[in-house]
Design a protein around this motif. Structure first.
Motif, PDB file in Angstrom:
ATOM      1  N   GLU A 138      44.754  25.860  29.084  1.00 57.63           N
ATOM      2  CA  GLU A 138      43.739  24.730  29.747  1.00 57.63           C
ATOM      3  C   GLU A 138      42.404  25.305  29.982  1.00 57.63           C
ATOM      4  OE1 GLU A 138      43.799  22.384  33.846  1.00 57.63           O
ATOM      5  OE2 GLU A 138      45.220  21.656  32.238  1.00 57.63           O
ATOM      6  N   ASP A 139      42.572  26.626  30.696  1.00 55.98           N
ATOM      7  CA  ASP A 139      41.228  27.145  31.230  1.00 55.98           C
ATOM      8  C   ASP A 139      41.521  28.768  31.492  1.00 55.98           C
ATOM      9  OD1 ASP A 139      38.761  27.560  32.401  1.00 55.98           O
ATOM     10  OD2 ASP A 139      39.497  26.975  34.483  1.00 55.98           O
ATOM     11  N   CYS A 140      40.541  29.468  31.247  1.00 56.53           N
ATOM     12  CA  CYS A 140      40.631  30.811  31.709  1.00 56.53           C
ATOM     13  C   CYS A 140      39.367  31.402  32.239  1.00 56.53           C
ATOM     14  CB  CYS A 140      40.834  31.704  30.308  1.00 56.53           C
ATOM     15  SG  CYS A 140      39.317  31.921  29.224  1.00 56.53           S
ATOM     16  N   LYS A 141      39.410  32.363  33.167  1.00 53.74           N
ATOM     17  CA  LYS A 141      38.246  33.105  34.064  1.00 53.74           C
ATOM     18  C   LYS A 141      38.384  34.546  33.711  1.00 53.74           C
ATOM     19  CE  LYS A 141      37.727  29.332  37.150  1.00 53.74           C
ATOM     20  NZ  LYS A 141      38.466  28.823  38.671  1.00 53.74           N
ATOM     21  N   THR A 142      37.319  35.209  33.147  1.00 55.13           N
ATOM     22  CA  THR A 142      37.386  36.629  33.019  1.00 55.13           C
ATOM     23  C   THR A 142      36.561  37.517  34.086  1.00 55.13           C
ATOM     24  OG1 THR A 142      37.420  36.011  30.712  1.00 55.13           O
ATOM     25  CG2 THR A 142      36.759  38.234  31.217  1.00 55.13           C
ATOM     26  N   SER A 143      37.100  38.548  34.455  1.00 52.74           N
ATOM     27  CA  SER A 143      36.422  39.550  35.014  1.00 52.74           C
ATOM     28  C   SER A 143      36.629  40.958  34.210  1.00 52.74           C
ATOM     29  CB  SER A 143      37.005  39.798  36.566  1.00 52.74           C
ATOM     30  OG  SER A 143      37.336  38.811  37.046  1.00 52.74           O
ATOM     31  N   PHE A 144      35.359  41.570  33.938  1.00 47.15           N
ATOM     32  CA  PHE A 144      35.183  42.739  33.179  1.00 47.15           C
ATOM     33  C   PHE A 144      35.445  44.019  34.263  1.00 47.15           C
ATOM     34  CE2 PHE A 144      32.972  39.548  30.676  1.00 47.15           C
ATOM     35  CZ  PHE A 144      33.602  39.669  29.446  1.00 47.15           C
ATOM     36  N   VAL A 145      35.842  45.032  33.682  1.00 47.67           N
ATOM     37  CA  VAL A 145      35.965  46.368  34.460  1.00 47.67           C
ATOM     38  C   VAL A 145      34.687  46.902  34.185  1.00 47.67           C
ATOM     39  CG1 VAL A 145      37.421  48.358  34.553  1.00 47.67           C
ATOM     40  CG2 VAL A 145      38.632  46.423  34.044  1.00 47.67           C
ATOM     41  N   LEU A 146      34.257  47.305  35.171  1.00 45.80           N
ATOM     42  CA  LEU A 146      32.994  48.412  35.351  1.00 45.80           C
ATOM     43  C   LEU A 146      33.329  49.812  35.498  1.00 45.80           C
ATOM     44  CD1 LEU A 146      30.954  46.097  37.902  1.00 45.80           C
ATOM     45  CD2 LEU A 146      30.900  46.054  35.299  1.00 45.80           C
ATOM     46  N   ASP A 147      34.486  50.028  36.350  1.00 47.53           N
ATOM     47  CA  ASP A 147      35.057  51.406  36.642  1.00 47.53           C
ATOM     48  C   ASP A 147      36.060  51.320  37.157  1.00 47.53           C
ATOM     49  OD1 ASP A 147      34.532  54.183  37.020  1.00 47.53           O
ATOM     50  OD2 ASP A 147      33.963  53.832  39.040  1.00 47.53           O
TER      51      ASP A 147
END
Length: 157
Positions: A138-147
């Motif tokens: 239905e939905d997704c939310k993303t967080s990217f790894v910076l470090d």
């Protein structure tokens, strides 16, 4: 499995640091004979305390420079003739090579995925062509790894 004693825990800590440690090296660490260490390790393996031995590959060294964590929410409604959305999603996730970890969650979102890809274009293709096209998502939310502040496979024993 009976309770782990001090020596079992030291063997586990040593193997988590170096899975290729020899029985002689382990024996030296825990002050036992190599044959006694072998028996203990075999018991830990047979009781599934030790799940498996692996080589840990650094993704960025082999061209997988982008790691993302995705919170995924599944649809809640299902018709009786369809498979359960969670079962369908769980089966699909097993076939997606970009997903290196998937955990079922409590709270607003149903799953947390750790995805390892080459770059933003690869990530975009995975999201648009695979994840969001899945009938259960239905939905997704993303967080990217910076470090990576801490990254370990060892559990505290």
């Amino acid at each position: 499995m009976e309770a782990l004693d001090k020596i079992d825990r030291l063997i586990l800590r040593t193997l988590q640091a170096d899975g290729r440690a020899t029985y002689d090296q382990l024996a030296e660490q825990v002050s036992l004979s190599p044959s006694a260490v072998l028996r203990r390790v075999k018991r830990l393996e047979e009781s599934k305390v030790i799940d498996r031995y692996v080589a840990l590959v650094r993704p960025e060294v082999i061209g997988l420079g982008l790691t993302a964590y995705l919170n995924v929410r599944l649809e809640k409604h299902t018709e009786t003739h369809k498979r359960n959305p969670m079962d369908l999603f769980r089966a699909s996730v097993q076939t997606w090579p970009e997903v290196v970890e998937c955990a079922a969650l409590t709270g607003d979102m149903d799953y947390l995925l750790r995805v390892v890809v080459a770059d933003m274009a690869h990530y975009s293709r995975f999201i648009m062509d695979t994840l969001l096209k899945h009938p259960s998502v239905e939905d997704c939310k993303t967080s990217f790894v910076l470090d990576r502040v801490k990254a370990t496979t060892a559990v505290p024993v």
